[in-house]
Each structure stands twice: as structure tokens, then as C-alpha cells.
Design a protein around this motif. Structure first.
Motif, PDB file in Angstrom:
ATOM      1  N   SER A 130       0.824  -1.218   0.000  1.00 32.83           N
ATOM      2  CA  SER A 130       0.000   0.000   0.000  1.00 32.83           C
ATOM      3  C   SER A 130       0.852   1.259   0.000  1.00 32.83           C
ATOM      4  O   SER A 130       0.537   2.229  -0.691  1.00 32.83           O
ATOM      5  N   SER A 131       1.931   1.263   0.764  1.00 31.87           N
ATOM      6  CA  SER A 131       2.792   2.450   0.797  1.00 31.87           C
ATOM      7  C   SER A 131       3.526   2.643  -0.532  1.00 31.87           C
ATOM      8  O   SER A 131       3.754   3.778  -0.962  1.00 31.87           O
ATOM      9  N   ILE A 132       3.860   1.558  -1.199  1.00 27.65           N
ATOM     10  CA  ILE A 132       4.507   1.644  -2.518  1.00 27.65           C
ATOM     11  C   ILE A 132       3.544   2.275  -3.520  1.00 27.65           C
ATOM     12  O   ILE A 132       3.901   3.213  -4.245  1.00 27.65           O
ATOM     13  N   ILE A 133       2.307   1.788  -3.545  1.00 28.92           N
ATOM     14  CA  ILE A 133       1.313   2.314  -4.490  1.00 28.92           C
ATOM     15  C   ILE A 133       0.961   3.757  -4.146  1.00 28.92           C
ATOM     16  O   ILE A 133       0.820   4.603  -5.035  1.00 28.92           O
ATOM     17  N   ARG A 134       0.835   4.075  -2.859  1.00 31.72           N
ATOM     18  CA  ARG A 134       0.543   5.452  -2.454  1.00 31.72           C
ATOM     19  C   ARG A 134       1.639   6.399  -2.955  1.00 31.72           C
ATOM     20  O   ARG A 134       1.349   7.450  -3.531  1.00 31.72           O
ATOM     21  N   GLY A 135       2.900   6.038  -2.757  1.00 34.22           N
ATOM     22  CA  GLY A 135       4.004   6.873  -3.219  1.00 34.22           C
ATOM     23  C   GLY A 135       3.997   7.053  -4.725  1.00 34.22           C
ATOM     24  O   GLY A 135       4.234   8.154  -5.233  1.00 34.22           O
ATOM     25  N   PHE A 136       3.711   5.977  -5.462  1.00 37.97           N
ATOM     26  CA  PHE A 136       3.630   6.050  -6.917  1.00 37.97           C
ATOM     27  C   PHE A 136       2.517   7.009  -7.345  1.00 37.97           C
ATOM     28  O   PHE A 136       2.726   7.888  -8.179  1.00 37.97           O
ATOM     29  N   LYS A 137       1.335   6.858  -6.754  1.00 38.43           N
ATOM     30  CA  LYS A 137       0.198   7.709  -7.123  1.00 38.43           C
ATOM     31  C   LYS A 137       0.480   9.182  -6.824  1.00 38.43           C
ATOM     32  O   LYS A 137       0.157  10.057  -7.625  1.00 38.43           O
ATOM     33  N   ILE A 138       1.104   9.447  -5.693  1.00 30.55           N
ATOM     34  CA  ILE A 138       1.422  10.837  -5.330  1.00 30.55           C
ATOM     35  C   ILE A 138       2.386  11.450  -6.336  1.00 30.55           C
ATOM     36  O   ILE A 138       2.179  12.572  -6.803  1.00 30.55           O
ATOM     37  N   SER A 139       3.443  10.722  -6.689  1.00 26.96           N
ATOM     38  CA  SER A 139       4.441  11.285  -7.606  1.00 26.96           C
ATOM     39  C   SER A 139       3.859  11.509  -8.997  1.00 26.96           C
ATOM     40  O   SER A 139       4.138  12.531  -9.633  1.00 26.96           O
ATOM     41  N   VAL A 140       3.006  10.596  -9.474  1.00 24.04           N
ATOM     42  CA  VAL A 140       2.364  10.801 -10.779  1.00 24.04           C
ATOM     43  C   VAL A 140       1.412  11.988 -10.704  1.00 24.04           C
ATOM     44  O   VAL A 140       1.404  12.844 -11.600  1.00 24.04           O
ATOM     45  N   THR A 141       0.622  12.069  -9.663  1.00 24.02           N
ATOM     46  CA  THR A 141      -0.364  13.145  -9.524  1.00 24.02           C
ATOM     47  C   THR A 141       0.301  14.513  -9.517  1.00 24.02           C
ATOM     48  O   THR A 141      -0.162  15.430 -10.212  1.00 24.02           O
ATOM     49  N   LYS A 142       1.373  14.665  -8.767  1.00 18.79           N
ATOM     50  CA  LYS A 142       2.070  15.958  -8.718  1.00 18.79           C
ATOM     51  C   LYS A 142       2.511  16.404 -10.101  1.00 18.79           C
ATOM     52  O   LYS A 142       2.317  17.559 -10.486  1.00 18.79           O
ATOM     53  N   ARG A 143       3.090  15.512 -10.856  1.00 16.51           N
ATOM     54  CA  ARG A 143       3.572  15.867 -12.194  1.00 16.51           C
ATOM     55  C   ARG A 143       2.422  16.017 -13.186  1.00 16.51           C
ATOM     56  O   ARG A 143       2.441  16.902 -14.038  1.00 16.51           O
ATOM     57  N   ALA A 144       1.405  15.158 -13.074  1.00 14.87           N
ATOM     58  CA  ALA A 144       0.274  15.203 -14.015  1.00 14.87           C
ATOM     59  C   ALA A 144      -0.540  16.480 -13.852  1.00 14.87           C
ATOM     60  O   ALA A 144      -1.051  17.019 -14.840  1.00 14.87           O
ATOM     61  N   HIS A 145      -0.664  16.983 -12.634  1.00 16.17           N
ATOM     62  CA  HIS A 145      -1.446  18.203 -12.406  1.00 16.17           C
ATOM     63  C   HIS A 145      -0.836  19.421 -13.085  1.00 16.17           C
ATOM     64  O   HIS A 145      -1.543  20.403 -13.338  1.00 16.17           O
ATOM     65  N   LEU A 146       0.435  19.377 -13.405  1.00 19.80           N
ATOM     66  CA  LEU A 146       1.057  20.470 -14.160  1.00 19.80           C
ATOM     67  C   LEU A 146       0.564  20.475 -15.605  1.00 19.80           C
ATOM     68  O   LEU A 146       0.621  21.502 -16.280  1.00 19.80           O
ATOM     69  N   ILE A 147       0.078  19.352 -16.080  1.00 21.32           N
ATOM     70  CA  ILE A 147      -0.417  19.207 -17.447  1.00 21.32           C
ATOM     71  C   ILE A 147      -1.938  19.282 -17.497  1.00 21.32           C
ATOM     72  O   ILE A 147      -2.516  19.946 -18.347  1.00 21.32           O
ATOM     73  N   ASP A 148      -2.583  18.575 -16.576  1.00 23.64           N
ATOM     74  CA  ASP A 148      -4.044  18.521 -16.527  1.00 23.64           C
ATOM     75  C   ASP A 148      -4.487  18.523 -15.071  1.00 23.64           C
ATOM     76  O   ASP A 148      -4.346  17.514 -14.381  1.00 23.64           O
ATOM     77  N   PRO A 149      -5.030  19.658 -14.596  1.00 25.06           N
ATOM     78  CA  PRO A 149      -5.420  19.737 -13.178  1.00 25.06           C
ATOM     79  C   PRO A 149      -6.567  18.800 -12.804  1.00 25.06           C
ATOM     80  O   PRO A 149      -6.835  18.602 -11.625  1.00 25.06           O
ATOM     81  N   TYR A 150      -7.229  18.191 -13.785  1.00 20.02           N
ATOM     82  CA  TYR A 150      -8.343  17.292 -13.511  1.00 20.02           C
ATOM     83  C   TYR A 150      -7.913  15.828 -13.391  1.00 20.02           C
ATOM     84  O   TYR A 150      -8.740  14.968 -13.129  1.00 20.02           O
ATOM     85  N   PHE A 151      -6.635  15.562 -13.576  1.00 21.38           N
ATOM     86  CA  PHE A 151      -6.160  14.192 -13.433  1.00 21.38           C
ATOM     87  C   PHE A 151      -6.441  13.706 -12.020  1.00 21.38           C
ATOM     88  O   PHE A 151      -6.201  14.403 -11.033  1.00 21.38           O
ATOM     89  N   ASP A 152      -6.919  12.464 -11.911  1.00 19.04           N
ATOM     90  CA  ASP A 152      -7.155  11.876 -10.598  1.00 19.04           C
ATOM     91  C   ASP A 152      -7.183  10.357 -10.706  1.00 19.04           C
ATOM     92  O   ASP A 152      -7.409   9.804 -11.781  1.00 19.04           O
ATOM     93  N   TRP A 153      -6.954   9.702  -9.577  1.00 20.52           N
ATOM     94  CA  TRP A 153      -6.947   8.251  -9.485  1.00 20.52           C
ATOM     95  C   TRP A 153      -8.241   7.747  -8.872  1.00 20.52           C
ATOM     96  O   TRP A 153      -8.880   8.440  -8.089  1.00 20.52           O
ATOM     97  N   GLN A 154      -8.558   6.505  -9.164  1.00 22.52           N
ATOM     98  CA  GLN A 154      -9.580   5.794  -8.400  1.00 22.52           C
ATOM     99  C   GLN A 154      -9.036   5.668  -6.977  1.00 22.52           C
ATOM    100  O   GLN A 154      -7.825   5.541  -6.781  1.00 22.52           O
ATOM    101  N   ALA A 155      -9.907   5.688  -5.995  1.00 24.52           N
ATOM    102  CA  ALA A 155      -9.466   5.738  -4.600  1.00 24.52           C
ATOM    103  C   ALA A 155      -8.639   4.527  -4.170  1.00 24.52           C
ATOM    104  O   ALA A 155      -7.719   4.652  -3.389  1.00 24.52           O
TER     105      ALA A 155
END
Length: 191
Positions: A130-155
């Protein structure tokens, strides 16, 4: 139904008999919110990644480099238009030493437990799947929001404990062949 802070909780989808920090191979599936195709598309059975898809690909690979203390190995993976399939192998490390009736067979495959003691508890997750996936999702989200602020993951994310070599090969083949099996559906957005 159990309550947490006087609110209803959705029960965990994780196996209650298993500690997801233990040595093992795990299939993970991580989806975007509402299965929107932020990661690209499929053309002629080949995935064509968008910029956010390239970010997801880079961050997946970085996940295994960033955590040398967990002794991670990357199995087969693929970034699809609206989800990611990947095999995460957690090797022996200082955080997953255990003394129990559970055994790990060759090549990090998990055996069925010989007792029914509940191992997985609701608590902060650290040094586990869970901590591995959480870290992955956070790092993708931070970078993706610079391109598309509506990017989001399933919970949540889906996982499966891989029990043996045959299951590992079947899952690896499924991941590799996933673009060939891609079907358009109502959830896909235009790229």
C-alpha cells in the motif's frame, strides 16, 4: 459494521490473513478516476502514451529504484489508457522479517497460511504494498497536475498475491497481451 471515528468504513479489499510487507509477488491494478483515458490510447494493439502516460511509465520504473531498503523487483507491467497493471516483488528486507506459521516458497511466491490469525490491521501503512502504491500515485499526480489539473486516481487499487510460478507466468502473459485485448467502452475520453 465497524465504525471509524463514528463513521462507516468500507471494509478493506486486502486479504486479512496476509501482511502486504512480507516477501512475495503481487499483481497490482491501479485505475484512473472514472476510467478516464489520461494515459493515452491503443492503436493497432499497441499502447500510444500521452505525456501523462509517459509520466506514469517513468514513475513506475522509479518506484523500484527509490526504495532499495525494501529489496523490490519489478515484474511485467504495462501502462494502459486508463489503468496500470504491474507485478511488484518484495524481497527479504529488514522490515518484513517474520516469525509465524506462514512460509514463502521459491522465487518469492507465497504459500497458503496454516493458521487463521488476522495479520492485516487498519493502521498507517509503511514499507508495504500500500505504501509503494501510495508513493507512486502521489508522484504521478504531482507531475500530471502540471499538465491537466483534472487528473485523478480511483481511490483504491486491486491486488492479487501471486502464489506460484504458473500463476506468475499467466499474469505476466496477461499483462503483455493487454493492449491486444483492449476494447473501447463508454468510459473512454478523447485524447
Amino acid at each position: 459494521m465497524e465504525r471509524y471515528q463514528n463513521k462507516y468504513r468500507i471494509p478493506s479489499s486486502r486479504a486479512s490473513f496476509w501482511n502486504y510487507g512480507w516477501v512475495g509477488a503481487y499483481l497490482t491494478t491501479i485505475c484512473t478516476r472514472d476510467r478516464q483515458c489520461f494515459f493515452g490510447g491503443v492503436e493497432s494493439s499497441e499502447v500510444v502514451l500521452s505525456t501523462i502516460g509517459e509520466i506514469a511509465d517513468e514513475e513506475w520504473q522509479r518506484t523500484f529504484i527509490m526504495r532499495p531498503d525494501m529489496n523490490l523487483q519489478m515484474g511485467a507491467y504495462i501502462v494502459m489508457p486508463n489503468h496500470i497493471h504491474g507485478i511488484v516483488i518484495i524481497g527479504p528486507n529488514p522490515f518484513n522479517q517474520r516469525t509465524s506459521d506462514y512460509t514463502v516458497e521459491t522465487q518469492c511466491f507465497a504459500s497458503h497460511p496454516s493458521c487463521s490469525t488476522t495479520i492485516n490491521h487498519f493502521a498507517p501503512q509503511s514499507k508495504n504494498l500500500s505504501s509503494i502504491i501510495r508513493g507512486f500515485k502521489i508522484s504521478v499526480t504531482k507531475r500530471a497536475h502540471l499538465i491537466d489539473p483534472y487528473f485523478d486516481w480511483q481511490a483504491r487499487f486491486h491486488d492479487r498475491i501471486i502464489r506460484n510460478e504458473m500463476a506468475y507466468q499467466t499474469i505476466s502473459n496477461y499483462i503483455t497481451n493487454n493492449p491486444s485485448n483492449w476494447k473501447e467502452d463508454k468510459f473512454h475520453s478523447a485524447q
